[in-house]
Design an enzyme around this catalytic site. Sequence first.
Site, mmCIF file in Angstrom:
data_model
loop_
_atom_site.group_PDB
_atom_site.id
_atom_site.type_symbol
_atom_site.label_atom_id
_atom_site.label_comp_id
_atom_site.label_asym_id
_atom_site.label_seq_id
_atom_site.Cartn_x
_atom_site.Cartn_y
_atom_site.Cartn_z
ATOM 1 N N ASP A 13 0.850 -1.191 0.000
ATOM 2 C CA ASP A 13 0.000 0.000 0.000
ATOM 3 C C ASP A 13 0.889 1.244 0.000
ATOM 4 O O ASP A 13 1.771 1.382 0.841
ATOM 5 C CB ASP A 13 -0.922 0.019 1.221
ATOM 6 N N GLU A 15 1.391 5.504 -0.135
ATOM 7 C CA GLU A 15 0.846 6.852 0.044
ATOM 8 C C GLU A 15 1.628 7.771 -0.882
ATOM 9 O O GLU A 15 2.796 7.497 -1.189
ATOM 10 C CB GLU A 15 0.954 7.318 1.501
ATOM 11 N N ASP A 109 -1.986 1.448 -6.783
ATOM 12 C CA ASP A 109 -0.604 1.257 -6.320
ATOM 13 C C ASP A 109 0.301 0.784 -7.465
ATOM 14 O O ASP A 109 1.433 1.236 -7.620
ATOM 15 C CB ASP A 109 -0.576 0.280 -5.135
ATOM 16 N N HIS A 165 -4.917 5.238 5.834
ATOM 17 C CA HIS A 165 -4.110 6.054 4.914
ATOM 18 C C HIS A 165 -2.651 6.183 5.357
ATOM 19 O O HIS A 165 -1.955 7.098 4.898
ATOM 20 C CB HIS A 165 -4.723 7.442 4.666
ATOM 21 N N ASP A 170 -2.388 0.296 6.323
ATOM 22 C CA ASP A 170 -3.315 -0.144 5.269
ATOM 23 C C ASP A 170 -2.904 -1.542 4.770
ATOM 24 O O ASP A 170 -3.756 -2.413 4.586
ATOM 25 C CB ASP A 170 -3.326 0.842 4.096
HETATM 26 P P1 AMP Z 1 -4.848 5.186 0.328
HETATM 27 O O1 AMP Z 1 -4.056 3.937 0.088
HETATM 28 O O2 AMP Z 1 -6.309 5.013 0.294
HETATM 29 O O3 AMP Z 1 -4.365 5.759 1.633
HETATM 30 O O4 AMP Z 1 -4.506 6.224 -0.812
HETATM 31 C C1 AMP Z 1 -3.266 6.274 -1.451
HETATM 32 C C2 AMP Z 1 -2.996 7.684 -1.914
HETATM 33 O O5 AMP Z 1 -4.034 8.103 -2.810
HETATM 34 C C3 AMP Z 1 -2.940 8.751 -0.830
HETATM 35 O O6 AMP Z 1 -1.675 8.848 -0.205
HETATM 36 C C4 AMP Z 1 -3.246 9.990 -1.657
HETATM 37 O O7 AMP Z 1 -2.123 10.414 -2.387
HETATM 38 C C5 AMP Z 1 -4.272 9.484 -2.651
HETATM 39 N N1 AMP Z 1 -5.632 9.704 -2.143
HETATM 40 C C6 AMP Z 1 -6.381 8.849 -1.413
HETATM 41 N N2 AMP Z 1 -7.568 9.384 -1.111
HETATM 42 C C7 AMP Z 1 -7.564 10.623 -1.651
HETATM 43 C C8 AMP Z 1 -8.502 11.699 -1.704
HETATM 44 N N3 AMP Z 1 -9.707 11.601 -1.126
HETATM 45 N N4 AMP Z 1 -8.155 12.825 -2.367
HETATM 46 C C9 AMP Z 1 -6.959 12.948 -2.962
HETATM 47 N N5 AMP Z 1 -6.027 11.966 -2.959
HETATM 48 C C10 AMP Z 1 -6.319 10.838 -2.320
HETATM 49 MG MG MG Z 2 -2.984 3.687 1.934
#
Ligand code: AMP
Ligand code: MG
Length: 188
Positions: A13, A15, A109, A165, A170
């Site tokens: 996962d 970020e 990813d 996040h 995650d």
């Molecule tokens: P996640 O694995 O769901 O934490 O998301 C991975 C990455 O996607 C995050 O670090 C952000 O760069 C991007 N991301 C996730 N959700 C959002 C959102 N609501 N708005 C903008 N970017 C997002």
């Molecule tokens: Mg994440």
Amino acid sequence: METKIAHYYLIVDLEATCCDNKTIPRHEMEIIEIGAVMLNRTTWVIDSEFQQFIQPVRHPQLTGFCTELTSIRQQDVDKAPKFLEVISRFKEWIDLFPNYIFCSWGNYDKKQFIQDCAFHNFPYPFTSKHINIKEEFSEYLGVSKKFGMAQALDQLGIELKGTHHRGIDDARNIASIYRQIKNKNQTK
Ligand code: AMP
Ligand code: MG
């Protein structure tokens, strides 16, 4: 002594830099954390983990939105190594585990790895196919609707552990989902 070859689900996962106002277009987002777990396909136990922050170079200042979303602070990335150093270490770690399959929640990813590897001229690190666990989760429920990771945990009655996040948390939570939908909650 004969070495027993373990087989793993490599659950990753990421970020990345982000914003809520289009100042960072999709193609300029960069990985700021790699979180990954090696889920043993025989015991369904996590045998090893990888976590590393990365200092972004295209938009080095994190937006308030990004820090709010991920809880990753400016100082975390300022003191972190840059992409090439981290991806090299990550690749070394992956290569310790034969016969893994790269898995993640959705296709984001995988696409982000392709984008950052291309930008930094580093070969795509995975030798396996990719499993989209988000898709497998919908198939498990027999629905076409797609779920966020937190929603999926909720559906399964699994508590979200750690901070949503954050890459490593995650990845661990996605491993819990995968274990449950594969009916492997009991370790053998
Ligand atoms: P996640 O694995 O769901 O934490 O998301 C991975 C990455 O996607 C995050 O670090 C952000 O760069 C991007 N991301 C996730 N959700 C959002 C959102 N609501 N708005 C903008 N970017 C997002
Ligand atoms: Mg994440």
